[in-house]
Design a protein around this motif. Structure first.
Motif, short mmCIF file in Angstrom:
data_model
loop_
_atom_site.label_atom_id
_atom_site.label_comp_id
_atom_site.label_asym_id
_atom_site.label_seq_id
_atom_site.Cartn_x
_atom_site.Cartn_y
_atom_site.Cartn_z
N ASN A 26 0.77 -1.10 0.00
CA ASN A 26 0.05 0.14 -0.05
C ASN A 26 0.94 1.15 0.06
O ASN A 26 1.65 1.45 0.81
CB ASN A 26 -1.04 -0.04 1.44
CG ASN A 26 -2.13 -0.50 0.93
OD1 ASN A 26 -3.10 0.19 0.31
ND2 ASN A 26 -2.59 -1.79 1.12
N VAL A 51 -3.67 7.01 -5.84
CA VAL A 51 -4.04 5.71 -5.53
C VAL A 51 -5.92 5.81 -5.46
O VAL A 51 -6.36 6.67 -5.10
CB VAL A 51 -3.69 5.49 -4.20
CG1 VAL A 51 -4.55 4.27 -3.39
CG2 VAL A 51 -2.31 5.37 -3.97
N ARG A 65 -7.61 0.63 -1.90
CA ARG A 65 -6.78 0.14 -1.27
C ARG A 65 -7.36 -1.38 -0.74
O ARG A 65 -8.45 -1.36 -0.20
CB ARG A 65 -6.33 0.76 -0.14
CG ARG A 65 -5.69 2.26 -0.42
CD ARG A 65 -4.95 3.07 0.78
NE ARG A 65 -4.52 4.38 0.44
CZ ARG A 65 -3.22 4.44 0.13
NH1 ARG A 65 -2.51 3.27 0.22
NH2 ARG A 65 -2.73 5.62 -0.11
N CYS A 107 -2.79 -2.22 -3.52
CA CYS A 107 -3.90 -1.21 -3.85
C CYS A 107 -3.72 -0.92 -5.66
O CYS A 107 -2.93 -1.38 -6.23
CB CYS A 107 -3.21 0.34 -3.31
SG CYS A 107 -1.47 0.74 -3.81
#
Length: 277
Positions: free
Chosen positions: A168, A205, A208, A213
């Motif tokens: 992540n 991003v 997640r 992610c």
């Protein structure tokens, strides 16, 4: 042949070709010598100003592309006009032939569609890695190819990708600036190298998950394997991309998808946004 509508009062053919489209000197000279620009079939003066809305015609010899057509076109066409088309390249299919025996690439399938519709020219404007699926822009005549090539260089065609990466990423968005060069120890791999080509990747991003992610990535430059190299460089290789240090995925492939192309159409004077979700 195609028709172009003048969008500015007082614009000349000379101004259109040299300043608006910024075609190369050789191509401009060839069009002039061929008397390729006409109105109702009659050649026109290149420095004559035209009223907005005037329709001018382009008639010129279009060379034949060398791609051998497949028996059927098995790629999905997401967008098409008389100047270009955008196809959805499947994962596992090469963009173009690398050997004379490569006759099942995306461009071979595109050529089947072109030939079936009476044409004989198609050239890709950019490339997608064989393991990457998604949108590929193809020019349908040499003037379009010249203009779209320049637009790619000037970063005015916005290419957005979706990638699932390992781990992540701490920040919700960011920019990776790291030059990319060939790996001296591996024929196909690329590496971040101080003496490589300038490369810039923007990411955001969007989802997640536990252990991975999903990022949306916009390329500012278009180096070979750029997204794959850059994401691995920051410690988050694309899921399944074993060439760049990721664990092997259940599917045995990596998760990279060209999901959107956006640009201002140089011939139609409108914004084009095509998605492949």
């Amino acid at each position: 042949m195609f028709t172009y509508t003048i969008y500015e009062n007082g614009q000349t053919v000379e101004d259109l070709l040299r300043n608006k489209w910024r075609l190369g000197k050789k191509l401009v000279h060839e069009l002039r010598m061929a008397k390729a620009v006409t109105i109702d079939g009659e050649p026109i003066m290149w420095k004559e100003p035209f009223d907005k809305g005037t329709k001018i015609e382009f008639n010129f010899e279009i060379p034949a592309s060398n791609y051998i057509p497949t028996q059927t076109c098995d790629v999905i066409i997401r967008y098409e006009d008389e100047h270009c088309l955008i196809v959805s390249k499947p994962k596992g299919m090469a963009t173009h032939p690398n050997e004379p025996t490569d006759n099942d690439t995306c461009m071979n399938h595109v050529m089947r569609h072109i030939v079936d519709n009476g044409g004989h020219y198609a050239e890709h404007v950019h490339r997608l890695d064989q393991g990457t699926n998604g949108l590929l822009l193809v020019a349908k005549h040499p003037i379009a190819k010249s203009i779209f090539d320049r637009m790619i260089e000037e970063k005015s065609i916005i290419r957005t990708y979706a990638a699932e990466v390992q781990g992540n990423i701490r920040t919700d968005n960011g920019t990776i600036r790291a030059a990319i060069g060939k790996d001296r120890h591996h024929n196909t791999r690329r590496v971040v190298a101080p003496n490589g080509q300038n490369a810039v990747t923007h990411y955001e991003v969007v989802n997640r998950y536990k252990g991975t992610c999903v990022v949306h990535v916009v390329l500012e430059t278009g180096r070979t394997h750029q997204i794959r190299v850059h994401m691995a460089h920051i410690g988050h290789p694309i899921v399944g991309d074993t060439l760049y240090g990721a664990r092997e995925s259940a599917a045995g492939t990596y998760a990279l998808h060209a999901i959107q192309l956006a640009f201002s159409h140089p011939f139609l004077n409108e914004d084009i946004v095509v998605k492949d979700m």
